[in-house]
Design an enzyme around this catalytic site. Sequence first.
Site, PDB file in Angstrom:
ATOM      1  N   LYS A  13       0.716  -1.087   0.039  1.00 34.04           N
ATOM      2  CA  LYS A  13      -0.010   0.046  -0.011  1.00 34.04           C
ATOM      3  C   LYS A  13       0.910   1.303  -0.129  1.00 34.04           C
ATOM      4  CE  LYS A  13      -1.995  -0.869   3.801  1.00 34.04           C
ATOM      5  NZ  LYS A  13      -1.590  -1.855   4.316  1.00 34.04           N
ATOM      6  N   ARG A  88      -8.591   1.195   9.986  1.00 32.72           N
ATOM      7  CA  ARG A  88      -8.275  -0.064  10.346  1.00 32.72           C
ATOM      8  C   ARG A  88      -9.166  -1.207  11.094  1.00 32.72           C
ATOM      9  NH1 ARG A  88      -2.943   0.201   9.569  1.00 32.72           N
ATOM     10  NH2 ARG A  88      -1.496  -1.477  10.414  1.00 32.72           N
ATOM     11  N   ARG A 127      11.874  -6.917   4.956  1.00 34.89           N
ATOM     12  CA  ARG A 127      11.694  -5.282   4.607  1.00 34.89           C
ATOM     13  C   ARG A 127      12.790  -4.540   5.511  1.00 34.89           C
ATOM     14  NH1 ARG A 127       5.979  -2.577   4.735  1.00 34.89           N
ATOM     15  NH2 ARG A 127       5.954  -2.954   6.875  1.00 34.89           N
ATOM     16  N   ARG A 160      12.196  -2.567  11.018  1.00 34.99           N
ATOM     17  CA  ARG A 160      11.289  -1.852  11.991  1.00 34.99           C
ATOM     18  C   ARG A 160      11.033  -2.993  13.026  1.00 34.99           C
ATOM     19  NH1 ARG A 160       6.277   0.171   8.360  1.00 34.99           N
ATOM     20  NH2 ARG A 160       5.314  -0.916   9.770  1.00 34.99           N
ATOM     21  N   ARG A 171       0.432  -8.953  13.603  1.00 40.40           N
ATOM     22  CA  ARG A 171      -0.376  -7.774  12.727  1.00 40.40           C
ATOM     23  C   ARG A 171      -1.358  -8.496  11.787  1.00 40.40           C
ATOM     24  NH1 ARG A 171       4.597  -5.111  10.357  1.00 40.40           N
ATOM     25  NH2 ARG A 171       3.263  -3.586   9.492  1.00 40.40           N
TER      26      ARG A 171
HETATM   27  P1  AMP Z   1       1.414   0.171   9.432  1.00 42.11           P
HETATM   28  O1  AMP Z   1       2.677   1.057   8.891  1.00 42.11           O
HETATM   29  O2  AMP Z   1       0.286   1.242   8.728  1.00 42.11           O
HETATM   30  O3  AMP Z   1       1.182  -0.917   9.326  1.00 42.11           O
HETATM   31  O4  AMP Z   1       1.069   0.583  10.920  1.00 42.11           O
HETATM   32  C1  AMP Z   1       2.073   0.135  11.958  1.00 42.11           C
HETATM   33  C2  AMP Z   1       1.593   0.223  13.298  1.00 42.11           C
HETATM   34  O5  AMP Z   1       1.031   1.460  13.780  1.00 42.11           O
HETATM   35  C3  AMP Z   1       0.136  -0.787  13.488  1.00 42.11           C
HETATM   36  O6  AMP Z   1       0.639  -2.059  13.521  1.00 42.11           O
HETATM   37  C4  AMP Z   1      -0.498  -0.406  14.630  1.00 42.11           C
HETATM   38  O7  AMP Z   1      -0.023  -0.491  15.562  1.00 42.11           O
HETATM   39  C5  AMP Z   1      -0.466   1.299  14.473  1.00 42.11           C
HETATM   40  N1  AMP Z   1      -1.376   1.814  13.448  1.00 42.11           N
HETATM   41  C6  AMP Z   1      -1.202   2.438  12.093  1.00 42.11           C
HETATM   42  N2  AMP Z   1      -2.452   2.786  11.679  1.00 42.11           N
HETATM   43  C7  AMP Z   1      -3.475   2.635  12.676  1.00 42.11           C
HETATM   44  C8  AMP Z   1      -4.723   2.763  12.989  1.00 42.11           C
HETATM   45  N3  AMP Z   1      -5.522   3.271  11.914  1.00 42.11           N
HETATM   46  N4  AMP Z   1      -5.275   2.047  14.066  1.00 42.11           N
HETATM   47  C9  AMP Z   1      -4.603   1.879  14.962  1.00 42.11           C
HETATM   48  N5  AMP Z   1      -3.425   1.497  14.886  1.00 42.11           N
HETATM   49  C10 AMP Z   1      -2.666   1.713  13.847  1.00 42.11           C
END
Ligand code: AMP
Length: 215
Positions: A13, A88, A127, A160, A171
């Site tokens: 994404k 989410r 990654r 990360r 996740r």
């Molecule tokens: P991402 O890079 O989008 O995979 O986000 C990394 C982490 O940030 C996720 O595993 C969540 O812990 C937190 N996170 C990101 N976006 C959200 C969201 N919309 N709602 C809740 N937690 C989020």
Amino acid sequence: MRIVLLGAPGAGKGTQAKMLIEKYQIPQISTGDILRKAVADGTPLGKEAKVIMDKGELVPDKIVLGLVDERVKQDDCKKGFILDGFPRNTVQAEALDKLLNDIKMPLDSALSVDVPRDDLMKRLTGRRTCKSCQQMYNVYYSPPKKEGACDKCGGELFQRDDDKEETIKKRLDVYDAQTAPLIDYYNKKGIVKSVLGKGSIDEIFKQVCNILEGK
Ligand code: AMP
């Protein structure tokens, strides 16, 4: 063009969002990026979020909703935006609908990037990101020329904290349980468009643009 990007962690994404920004000149709003910046800056919000993020769980809705509310009301979002990693879950999706209706900027599309789970694991565990310029690599699919160093700027590459295997599994489970149902949610509104997120990045991007432009 106001888009929500749906897809599991590792579906690409972020990569597609970066290309869409270039082409359509609209901002990407990634709640993950905003939270990671708060973590790096060591703000109180960042400290609270880091503990949750490292476990692979979702940060409380109230926190992310506040961040998105503030961001979509900024001037550069008037011409459109790409939401990446938000919403989410259903609570966030409903709150987003309300927010966007209030400011009369409803969503045009929810673009789902679909990738089989086995591929996702390899993409996520492989990654790496450059500390200096944020360029992304994958040790399996697109490794840097010199191990651990960025091809572009020579910066150090890091993994990360939430890309470790146990956290990744968590996740992906959270995605299946809470985020995948949003495809149905937006389907009912008739705005879902799907693309298979496998193959070359450019090829996927071409399909994404065609779908979004209704070709
Ligand atoms: P991402 O890079 O989008 O995979 O986000 C990394 C982490 O940030 C996720 O595993 C969540 O812990 C937190 N996170 C990101 N976006 C959200 C969201 N919309 N709602 C809740 N937690 C989020």
